[in-house]
Every structure is written in C-alpha cells, then in structure tokens.
Design a protein around this motif. Structure first.
Motif, short mmCIF file in Angstrom:
data_model
loop_
_atom_site.label_atom_id
_atom_site.label_comp_id
_atom_site.label_asym_id
_atom_site.label_seq_id
_atom_site.Cartn_x
_atom_site.Cartn_y
_atom_site.Cartn_z
N TYR A 188 49.00 20.75 123.97
CA TYR A 188 49.80 20.82 122.75
C TYR A 188 51.20 20.28 122.97
N GLU A 189 51.77 19.71 121.93
CA GLU A 189 53.17 19.29 121.88
C GLU A 189 53.85 20.15 120.82
N TYR A 190 55.17 20.20 120.86
CA TYR A 190 55.91 20.90 119.82
C TYR A 190 56.30 19.93 118.72
N THR A 191 56.31 20.42 117.49
CA THR A 191 56.81 19.68 116.34
C THR A 191 57.60 20.65 115.47
N GLU A 192 58.50 20.12 114.69
CA GLU A 192 59.28 20.97 113.79
C GLU A 192 58.42 21.34 112.59
N SER A 193 58.59 22.57 112.12
CA SER A 193 57.88 22.99 110.91
C SER A 193 58.87 23.08 109.77
N GLY A 194 58.35 23.01 108.57
CA GLY A 194 59.19 23.16 107.39
C GLY A 194 59.58 24.61 107.17
N ARG A 195 60.50 24.79 106.26
CA ARG A 195 60.90 26.15 105.90
C ARG A 195 59.73 26.87 105.25
N LYS A 196 59.74 28.19 105.37
CA LYS A 196 58.75 29.03 104.70
C LYS A 196 59.48 29.84 103.63
N HIS A 197 59.03 29.68 102.39
CA HIS A 197 59.58 30.45 101.28
C HIS A 197 58.90 31.81 101.25
N LYS A 198 59.68 32.88 101.07
CA LYS A 198 59.14 34.24 101.08
C LYS A 198 59.13 34.81 99.66
N TYR A 199 57.97 35.32 99.27
CA TYR A 199 57.77 35.94 97.96
C TYR A 199 57.30 37.38 98.13
N VAL A 200 57.73 38.25 97.20
CA VAL A 200 57.41 39.67 97.23
C VAL A 200 56.81 40.07 95.88
N PHE A 201 55.71 40.82 95.94
CA PHE A 201 55.12 41.41 94.74
C PHE A 201 55.13 42.92 94.93
N LEU A 202 55.64 43.64 93.93
CA LEU A 202 55.74 45.10 94.01
C LEU A 202 54.65 45.75 93.19
N ARG A 203 54.07 46.83 93.74
CA ARG A 203 52.99 47.58 93.09
C ARG A 203 53.32 49.06 93.10
N GLY A 204 52.56 49.82 92.33
CA GLY A 204 52.70 51.27 92.33
C GLY A 204 53.23 51.78 91.01
N SER A 205 53.64 53.04 91.03
CA SER A 205 54.20 53.66 89.83
C SER A 205 55.53 53.01 89.48
N LYS A 206 56.01 53.30 88.27
CA LYS A 206 57.30 52.74 87.85
C LYS A 206 58.40 53.15 88.82
N SER A 207 58.38 54.40 89.26
CA SER A 207 59.44 54.86 90.16
C SER A 207 59.33 54.19 91.54
N THR A 208 58.11 53.97 92.02
CA THR A 208 57.91 53.28 93.31
C THR A 208 58.40 51.84 93.20
N LYS A 209 58.02 51.16 92.13
CA LYS A 209 58.47 49.77 91.95
C LYS A 209 59.99 49.71 91.80
N ARG A 210 60.57 50.65 91.08
CA ARG A 210 62.03 50.67 90.89
C ARG A 210 62.73 50.89 92.23
N ARG A 211 62.23 51.85 93.01
CA ARG A 211 62.82 52.14 94.34
C ARG A 211 62.77 50.89 95.22
N ASN A 212 61.62 50.23 95.26
CA ASN A 212 61.47 49.05 96.11
C ASN A 212 62.25 47.86 95.57
N PHE A 213 62.32 47.73 94.24
CA PHE A 213 63.13 46.66 93.65
C PHE A 213 64.59 46.82 94.04
N ASN A 214 65.09 48.04 94.01
CA ASN A 214 66.50 48.29 94.36
C ASN A 214 66.80 47.90 95.80
N LEU A 215 65.80 47.94 96.66
CA LEU A 215 66.01 47.54 98.06
C LEU A 215 66.11 46.03 98.24
#
Length: 181
Positions: free
Chosen positions: A132-159
């Motif tokens: 193997y040789e090394y090569t540069e990789s592109g950036r990785k975009h990070k996405y988040v999906f929140l699940r659960g009760s309204k209060s769980t989603k609100r708590r995690n959204f605030n974070l």
C-alpha cells in the motif's frame, strides 16, 4: 426487486459520539455506515429507504451519525433531503491505496491483530509488505439525526446547536443527474 441496502454499525468508535454528546450511554447511538440504491429506482428512493430504516432502529437509539466523503464527490445531499443536522467536516487525512482501491489506515492494525507473527512489526513495515501507498483523502462531512421523545431530542439538540452549520453544496452530483437531486 431490490431497491437498496442500508447498513448501520458502530463506526470508528465511541469518541465520535461522546465528542458531541458527552454523557450518551452505550447502545444509544449508531452510525449509518453505507447506503446503496439501484440506479433504476424512482426519484426519492434513497430518502424513503433512510426514513424507513430509521423507524426500524431499536427505540433506545437516540443519535445516528453519518458521514459523506467529499473526496468521492459527496456533500451529503441525501442527509440534507432527510433533515439531518450538519455539524461540520474534518480536514481529511491519509488513506491507503493499492491498485486504485482505497482503504482506511486502520486496516494495518487489523491485519497486525489477525497475524500474531507481525506483532513486533511497525505500521510502515506492514504497509510496505502489503504493497500500500498513502494518498490524501477528502474531507468527511458529519451529519446527525436525533431520535426519541421530544425531551430527549431537545436535550440532544441543545448539546449540538452551537455546531450546526448551513448545509454544504454539492460540487457535482454523483450517481443521479442534477435534476433528480
């Protein structure tokens, strides 16, 4: 007819979750690691697959992460279309490449673990032995999906609300024509 396949898994490790949600419990997070859809499927099939698969996850899953690879021409259009939160991108890094196939550098550690006779070899020695040789990789975009009760989603959204950014735009459509995206 097979419309597509979605795979969920643990990804690279717990730190990718705890960096966003410091007190998240084991078993309350997962990563959407792969998505494939047949080219001849109708418009919005990917969105429907993701939506249905998210509903099928165990109820204790509060956080789902996924990444899109800029180096492969992906900006995460499908996550944008299904209302995930965009929380930024990394700066890229190194990938292993051999015969045009890219592999994550952790492959070398996995190979060492599976071959005890190489336990004293350095990463570089194993990389060279495997060709193997090394090569540069592109950036990785990070996405988040929140699940659960309204209060769980609100708590995690605030974070994560201080991390949420406008969606990146696709440089070029991948797979489907631009009019279908």
């Amino acid at each position: 007819k097979l419309a597509g396949i979605i795979c969920y898994g643990m990804g690279c490790g717990k730190s990718q979750y705890t960096s966003l949600f410091p007190n998240i419990e084991n078993g309350h997070y997962i990563e959407l690691t792969r998505l494939w859809c047949a080219e001849d499927m109708p418009k919005n099939t990917e969105s429907k697959l993701i939506s249905e698969s998210l509903r099928m996850l165990p109820s204790e899953i509060e956080v789902v992460l996924s990444f899109s690879d800029e180096g492969e021409g992906h900006s995460g259009t499908i996550y944008q279309a299904t209302n995930w939160y965009y929380v930024g991108a990394n700066n890229g890094g190194k990938m292993l490449v051999k015969d045009g196939m890219k592999k994550h550098p952790r492959l070398i550690g996995i190979y060492r673990d599976r071959h005890p006779e190489l336990k004293d070899w350095s990463t570089e020695e194993i990389r060279k032995m495997l060709g193997y040789e090394y090569t540069e990789s592109g950036r990785k975009h990070k996405y988040v999906f929140l699940r659960g009760s309204k209060s769980t989603k609100r708590r995690n959204f605030n974070l994560i609300k201080h991390l949420i950014q406008p969606y990146p735009k696709a440089d070029k459509p991948v797979g489907r024509s631009e009019s279908e995206i």
